[in-house]
Design an enzyme around this catalytic site. Structure first.
Site, PDB file in Angstrom:
ATOM      1  N   ASP A   1      43.149 -52.430  63.528  1.00 11.49           N
ATOM      2  CA  ASP A   1      42.225 -52.436  64.663  1.00 11.49           C
ATOM      3  C   ASP A   1      42.282 -53.768  65.421  1.00 11.49           C
ATOM      4  OD1 ASP A   1      40.340 -51.408  66.356  1.00 11.49           O
ATOM      5  OD2 ASP A   1      38.642 -51.713  65.006  1.00 11.49           O
TER       6      ASP A   1
ATOM      7  N   HIS B   1      48.909 -52.785  71.830  1.00 11.17           N
ATOM      8  CA  HIS B   1      49.497 -51.821  70.889  1.00 11.17           C
ATOM      9  C   HIS B   1      50.963 -52.167  70.623  1.00 11.17           C
ATOM     10  CE1 HIS B   1      45.872 -49.573  70.915  1.00 11.17           C
ATOM     11  NE2 HIS B   1      45.989 -49.118  72.146  1.00 11.17           N
TER      12      HIS B   1
ATOM     13  N   LEU C   1      59.562 -49.263  48.381  1.00 12.98           N
ATOM     14  CA  LEU C   1      58.209 -49.119  48.924  1.00 12.98           C
ATOM     15  C   LEU C   1      58.046 -47.794  49.697  1.00 12.98           C
ATOM     16  CD1 LEU C   1      56.241 -51.987  50.558  1.00 12.98           C
ATOM     17  CD2 LEU C   1      56.415 -49.843  51.797  1.00 12.98           C
TER      18      LEU C   1
END
Ligand code: FPP
Length: 261
Positions: free
Chosen positions: A39, A56, A150
């Site tokens: 955020d 963004h 991962l």
């Protein structure tokens, strides 16, 4: 326990009990699964007099360094909240910009992720995405499908409630009866079925809520909130968050080992 782990039995025993790993950097306990609510992109941009989409973009560029740092610590699963089911209500131009950024991220990062043995997964509704983007996602999933490093879950067009409804719907479609509806049966039908529950949820940007993220998987997650905007959240911030996690006492509804009766 793997025989190549350079820690003694006593050090690793409690961590293994919790599913945690020992960080090769700090030597402390680190979560196996970290999930992040990225955020603050919009405010990061506004503060600089830039359009929100620039935030963004900067946030997308931050993903690589964050993944690298989690990887350095030995985190095995990372889930990133890229776009929620509710985000579709944002202005069309912003929605389009975020969709484009998923494409940009995949184009730019997928080979590097593959080279680093990362297994990419989508948590959310592929069918909600534009067709070309769907194909890009499918190609990336296929390329990395056999990687065993991962696991990176990208939560996109994702909502926690929607995910649970989706899992129950699947159970019913499979002809399951009421007695078949168990926690395990639901868990196995979540978008993140291949990942363990979240151990640590990090939210950047100063808000202190979960926003429909991993509602099922967060049952016993530790929550960590920071004021840093996502594009600014870097290696040191990760080290601080993981150190904080290492100090938390996780009880999973039971009593801690040191609790007097
Ligand atoms: C929250 O910031 C961020 C989002 C809604 C989008 C996050 C998307 C990306 C980082 C890019 C694409 C994702 C991936 C996984 C490649 P906000 O806009 O709510 O910020 P604000 O609270 O400051 O307005």
């Amino acid at each position: 326990m793997r025989s190549d782990q350079a820690v003694d039995d006593e050090t690793i025993a409690p961590a293994e009990h919790l599913g945690d790993v020992i960080s090769p950097i700090s030597g402390g306990r680190v979560p196996r699964h970290v999930a992040v609510i990225m955020d603050g992109n919009g405010r990061w941009a506004t503060q600089r007099g830039l359009p929100r989409r620039s935030g963004h973009r900067a946030g997308t560029e931050n993903i690589r360094r964050v993944l690298e740092r989690f990887g350095d610590h030995g985190v095995r699963y990372v889930t990133l909240y890229g776009f929620s089911t509710e985000n579709w209500t944002r202005p069309e131009s912003e929605v389009k910009a975020i969709l484009r950024l998923l494409g940009f991220f995949l184009r730019r990062e997928v080979n590097n992720l593959h080279k680093n043995n990362v297994h990419l997964r989508l948590a959310g509704h592929l069918e909600h995405l534009p067709e070309r983007l769907q194909q890009q996602v499918l190609d990336a999933l296929e390329l990395t499908a056999n990687n065993d490093g991962l696991t990176l879950n990208i939560a996109f067009s994702y909502g926690g409630r929607d995910e649970i409804v989706n899992a129950v719907r699947r159970l019913m479609q499979e002809g399951m009866g009421p007695d078949d509806v168990t926690e395990e049966a639901i868990r196995d039908r979540l978008f993140t079925a291949d990942s363990p529950d979240a151990d640590l949820i990090i939210r950047t940007g100063g808000e202190t809520r979960i926003s429909n993220f991993l509602l099922w998987q967060s049952a016993y997650a530790e929550l960590y909130f920071t004021d840093a905007f996502w594009p600014d959240f870097g290696r040191e911030d990760i080290d601080i968050a993981l150190a904080e996690y290492g100090r938390r006492k996780r009880r999973f509804g039971g009593l801690g080992e040191d609790e007097p009766l």
